[in-house]
Write a protein that holds these residues in place. Structure first.
Motif, mmCIF file in Angstrom:
data_model
loop_
_atom_site.group_PDB
_atom_site.id
_atom_site.type_symbol
_atom_site.label_atom_id
_atom_site.label_comp_id
_atom_site.label_asym_id
_atom_site.label_seq_id
_atom_site.Cartn_x
_atom_site.Cartn_y
_atom_site.Cartn_z
ATOM 1 N N ASP A 187 -6.098 -2.028 2.207
ATOM 2 C CA ASP A 187 -6.367 -1.183 1.037
ATOM 3 C C ASP A 187 -6.316 -1.978 -0.272
ATOM 4 O O ASP A 187 -7.344 -2.254 -0.895
ATOM 5 C CB ASP A 187 -5.366 -0.024 1.014
ATOM 6 N N LEU A 188 -5.135 -2.384 -0.698
ATOM 7 C CA LEU A 188 -5.015 -3.114 -1.962
ATOM 8 C C LEU A 188 -5.611 -4.516 -1.875
ATOM 9 O O LEU A 188 -5.945 -5.110 -2.900
ATOM 10 C CB LEU A 188 -3.547 -3.206 -2.399
ATOM 11 N N SER B 274 -0.927 -9.441 1.235
ATOM 12 C CA SER B 274 -0.981 -7.982 1.345
ATOM 13 C C SER B 274 -0.230 -7.546 2.600
ATOM 14 O O SER B 274 -0.591 -7.930 3.720
ATOM 15 C CB SER B 274 -2.433 -7.504 1.391
ATOM 16 N N GLU C 113 -2.724 -2.555 5.098
ATOM 17 C CA GLU C 113 -2.778 -3.790 4.322
ATOM 18 C C GLU C 113 -4.159 -4.110 3.749
ATOM 19 O O GLU C 113 -4.291 -4.884 2.802
ATOM 20 C CB GLU C 113 -2.279 -4.967 5.173
ATOM 21 N N ARG D 276 1.552 -4.951 5.443
ATOM 22 C CA ARG D 276 1.424 -3.687 6.163
ATOM 23 C C ARG D 276 2.819 -3.088 6.292
ATOM 24 O O ARG D 276 3.765 -3.762 6.726
ATOM 25 C CB ARG D 276 0.841 -3.912 7.550
ATOM 26 N N HIS E 80 0.812 -1.216 0.000
ATOM 27 C CA HIS E 80 0.000 0.000 0.000
ATOM 28 C C HIS E 80 0.843 1.263 0.000
ATOM 29 O O HIS E 80 2.062 1.237 0.171
ATOM 30 C CB HIS E 80 -0.935 -0.010 1.218
ATOM 31 N N SER F 16 -1.841 4.494 4.434
ATOM 32 C CA SER F 16 -2.864 3.465 4.305
ATOM 33 C C SER F 16 -2.450 2.231 5.102
ATOM 34 O O SER F 16 -1.631 2.308 6.017
ATOM 35 C CB SER F 16 -3.087 3.132 2.825
#
Length: 236
Positions: free
Chosen positions: A57-58, A73, A55, A75, A49, A53
Motif C-alpha cells: 500500500d504505502l 515497507s 506492505e 507488513r 500500513h 491493508s
C-alpha cells in the motif's frame, strides 16, 4: 539492481508470499527500495500500513520519496484476511472502537526489534530513522517514536491517534526533545475523528515537542496535498 527486493530476516521468500510471522516474533516481513543516490550511511524511512491493508500500500509512494532514502515497507504481523493485515485487532462495543492493547504492545515491540535487526541486512544512518504510517500504522509510529526516541529521528502520523496505553511508556522530555513530528488529518475523517488528532497534538505539546500539524477537508485517506506536505517536512 532490481527495483524491489523482498526479505524476511534469515529466510528467502518469493515476492509477496504469505507471511508466517507470529504476533510474538521479533521479525517482520518487508519490501524495500535501495537509495538511488548512493552514500555510505543513507537515511531510512519505514512505512507502516493501516488495518486491512498490506506492505504494498504505502510502498506505492516509494518512487516519490527522496532518492537519498532507503525505503522500507512493513507488513503488519496479524493476518485478518487475504493480503489483509493488522497491527492489532479492533472490536466495537456500543459504537466505541476498542483496540487489543496486548497485540498493540506486541507490535510496538516487534517494530523496535525490527529496527534493531535492520543493520544486519542494510547499511543506513541509525541517527536518521524516520517512521511514516497511515491510520493504524501511524498509531504505531506514535507508539514507537514517543517511547524510544533515541532510535527515531522523526515520525509522520497520517490520519492516526495516540493510544492511551502508550502514555505511561513515553520517554522523558529530555530524551524526547529532538523528535521531529509531522501530523496530517482530514476534518471529515469518519474512521478516526479529527478530535483525536487534535487531542494528540495538544498532549505532545505538553511534552515540549513542536509538531508540524496540518488539517485538510478530506476523509480517512492520504490525499496528494497530505503527501506533498509530508514530503516537504521529510526533506527538511
Amino acid at each position: 539492481m532490481k527495483y524491489i527486493i523482498i526479505l524476511f530476516f534469515g529466510i528467502a521468500l518469493k515476492p509477496f508470499a504469505q507471511s508466517t510471522t507470529k504476533p510474538n516474533s521479533p521479525s517482520l516481513y518487508y519490501i524495500f527500495k535501495e537509495p538511488k543516490i548512493k552514500s555510505a550511511n543513507p537515511p531510512v524511512i519505514i512505512l507502516m500500513h493501516g488495518v486491512g491493508s498490506n506492505e504494498k500500500d504505502l510502498f506505492s509512494f516509494a518512487p516519490q520519496l527522496p532518492d537519498s532514502f532507503l525505503v522500507i515497507s512493513l507488513r503488519a504481523p496479524i493476518t485478518i484476511g487475504t493480503d489483509s493485515y493488522a497491527w492489532y485487532h479492533l472490536t466495537f462495543e456500543n459504537g466505541k472502537r476498542i483496540g487489543n492493547a496486548i497485540e498493540a504492545e506486541a507490535s510496538r515491540f516487534m517494530i523496535i526489534q525490527f529496527i534493531n535487526q535492520l543493520k544486519t541486512k542494510h547499511t543506513f544512518n541509525d541517527k536518521r530513522v524516520y517512521l511514516c504510517g497511515f491510520s493504524q500504522g501511524s498509531i504505531m509510529a506514535y507508539s514507537i517514536g514517543l517511547t524510544v526516541p533515541e532510535k527515531i529521528k522523526g515520525i509522520a502520523v497520517m490520519s492516526g491517534r495516540l493510544l492511551e496505553e502508550v502514555k505511561p511508556l513515553i520517554a522523558s522530555k529530555e530524551k524526547i526533545k529532538n523528535l521531529n513530528v509531522f501530523v496530517s488529518h482530514g476534518t471529515n475523517d469518519g474512521i478516526i475523528n479529527i478530535s483525536e488528532a487534535r487531542e494528540a497534538i495538544t498532549y505532545i505539546k505538553t511534552l515540549g515537542l513542536a509538531p508540524t500539524y496540518k488539517e485538510y477537508t478530506e476523509d480517512h485517506t492520504i490525499s496528494p496535498a497530505m503527501f506533498a506536505d509530508m514530503l516537504q517536512w521529510l526533506k527538511k
